[in-house]
Design a protein around this motif. Structure first.
Motif, PDB file in Angstrom:
ATOM      1  N   MET A   1       0.838  -1.200   0.000  1.00 25.74           N
ATOM      2  CA  MET A   1       0.000   0.000   0.000  1.00 25.74           C
ATOM      3  C   MET A   1       0.868   1.243   0.000  1.00 25.74           C
ATOM      4  O   MET A   1       1.885   1.311   0.682  1.00 25.74           O
ATOM      5  N   SER A   2       0.477   2.206  -0.767  1.00 25.86           N
ATOM      6  CA  SER A   2       1.167   3.496  -0.787  1.00 25.86           C
ATOM      7  C   SER A   2       0.134   4.594  -0.646  1.00 25.86           C
ATOM      8  O   SER A   2      -0.922   4.546  -1.288  1.00 25.86           O
ATOM      9  N   LYS A  17      -3.405  10.596  -2.624  1.00 24.88           N
ATOM     10  CA  LYS A  17      -3.065   9.579  -3.623  1.00 24.88           C
ATOM     11  C   LYS A  17      -2.968   8.245  -2.911  1.00 24.88           C
ATOM     12  O   LYS A  17      -2.147   8.071  -2.008  1.00 24.88           O
ATOM     13  N   SER A  19      -2.921   3.858  -3.383  1.00 18.76           N
ATOM     14  CA  SER A  19      -2.708   2.753  -4.308  1.00 18.76           C
ATOM     15  C   SER A  19      -2.680   1.444  -3.532  1.00 18.76           C
ATOM     16  O   SER A  19      -2.375   1.414  -2.336  1.00 18.76           O
ATOM     17  N   GLY A  20      -3.044   0.378  -4.219  1.00 18.74           N
ATOM     18  CA  GLY A  20      -3.075  -0.933  -3.586  1.00 18.74           C
ATOM     19  C   GLY A  20      -4.188  -1.042  -2.564  1.00 18.74           C
ATOM     20  O   GLY A  20      -5.235  -0.426  -2.686  1.00 18.74           O
ATOM     21  N   ASP A  50      -6.516  10.915  -5.979  1.00 14.96           N
ATOM     22  CA  ASP A  50      -5.980  10.087  -7.054  1.00 14.96           C
ATOM     23  C   ASP A  50      -6.110   8.616  -6.659  1.00 14.96           C
ATOM     24  O   ASP A  50      -5.359   8.107  -5.834  1.00 14.96           O
ATOM     25  N   LEU A  51      -7.097   7.950  -7.259  1.00 16.30           N
ATOM     26  CA  LEU A  51      -7.353   6.540  -6.957  1.00 16.30           C
ATOM     27  C   LEU A  51      -7.055   5.658  -8.158  1.00 16.30           C
ATOM     28  O   LEU A  51      -7.611   4.566  -8.289  1.00 16.30           O
ATOM     29  N   ALA A  52      -6.178   6.142  -9.051  1.00 22.89           N
ATOM     30  CA  ALA A  52      -5.891   5.411 -10.279  1.00 22.89           C
ATOM     31  C   ALA A  52      -5.335   4.016 -10.002  1.00 22.89           C
ATOM     32  O   ALA A  52      -5.547   3.086 -10.776  1.00 22.89           O
ATOM     33  N   GLU A  53      -4.638   3.859  -8.880  1.00 20.91           N
ATOM     34  CA  GLU A  53      -4.041   2.556  -8.561  1.00 20.91           C
ATOM     35  C   GLU A  53      -4.627   1.955  -7.289  1.00 20.91           C
ATOM     36  O   GLU A  53      -4.042   1.075  -6.668  1.00 20.91           O
ATOM     37  N   TYR A  54      -5.806   2.462  -6.905  1.00 20.37           N
ATOM     38  CA  TYR A  54      -6.456   1.973  -5.685  1.00 20.37           C
ATOM     39  C   TYR A  54      -7.189   0.668  -5.962  1.00 20.37           C
ATOM     40  O   TYR A  54      -7.805   0.484  -7.016  1.00 20.37           O
ATOM     41  N   ASP A  55      -7.143  -0.264  -5.030  1.00 12.14           N
ATOM     42  CA  ASP A  55      -7.814  -1.555  -5.156  1.00 12.14           C
ATOM     43  C   ASP A  55      -9.215  -1.447  -4.571  1.00 12.14           C
ATOM     44  O   ASP A  55      -9.387  -1.414  -3.356  1.00 12.14           O
TER      45      ASP A  55
END
Length: 224
Positions: A1-2, A17, A19-20, A50-55
């Motif tokens: 997670m970031s 932002k 991600s993961g 920014d949830l472009a890489e959010y799971d």
């Protein structure tokens, strides 16, 4: 997670932002960071998330709800959500926002587009809350009616299943009926659209206390 979070005080914006997948510990840290940064922002601040890489398969959303609820009750103005990729990701993001929080953010495909959209909507400062079975009472010309709130913002609302007929141009007093909470919200409004047993209305300018009570009541209802 970031995860990354920062505030731009001059632009009055909060940037997130993610991600993961986030652990509960990471969400608690994010909540603490958000509270610290929001303290330096003014009511009506914007958020770019920014949830472009959010799971979106994350099963535990309660801590994230806590963050969203904190933003709502502390002056949130508008949200732009960055989602890259195909339409399925947009569908997931929209469903996540509506089902879990009742919010519908503005969507963008890049951070630059998000900045532009937030700037274009800076004067609105009226994030909309989509509701479900929230009862309201309204009084017009010494008569009282009831209805079901469809959506609401600090600028106005839409009501369905209205029992008291109204006409465009009518002024009325609206009250959200409390539900398992001590919070109450009432405001004066002007009818701007009528269709069958539904209508839309524009509020008189709400003060900060009214805005806070409105969000608190709706959040309490959404969690019940």
């Amino acid at each position: 997670m970031s995860l990354h979070v920062k505030a731009d005080i001059l632009e009055n914006r909060l940037y997130l932002k993610l991600s993961g997948q986030m652990s509960s510990e990471e969400l608690d840290k994010l909540y603490t960071d958000v509270r610290f940064l929001v303290a330096d922002l003014s009511p009506g601040f914007g958020v770019i998330s920014d949830l472009a890489e959010y799971d979106f398969s994350l099963p535990e959303v309660a801590p994230y709800k806590k963050i969203t609820n904190y933003l709502l009750t502390n002056g949130l103005g508008e949200v732009v959500q960055v989602i890259r990729g195909d339409s399925l990701l947009y569908d997931q993001a929209e469903r996540h926002s509506l089902q879990e929080f009742g919010l519908r953010p503005i969507f963008a495909k890049t951070n630059r587009e998000a900045d532009e959209k937030l700037t274009a909507n800076a004067q609105r400062k009226r994030i909309r809350f989509y509701t479900n079975n929230v009862a309201i009472r309204y009084a017009s010309q010494d008569k009282v009616g009831t209805g079901s709130l469809r959506d609401i913002s600090t600028g106005g609302c839409s009501v369905e299943m209205a029992t008291l007929p109204v006409a465009v141009g009518d002024t009325f007093h609206l009250e959200i009926a409390p539900n398992r909470t001590d919070s109450t919200f009432s405001a004066k409004a002007l009818i701007i659209r009528v269709q069958n047993d539904s209508f839309s209305a524009k509020f008189d300018e709400l003060d900060q206390s009214q805005k806070s009570e409105m969000w608190k009541l709706l959040i309490a209802h959404h969690q019940s």
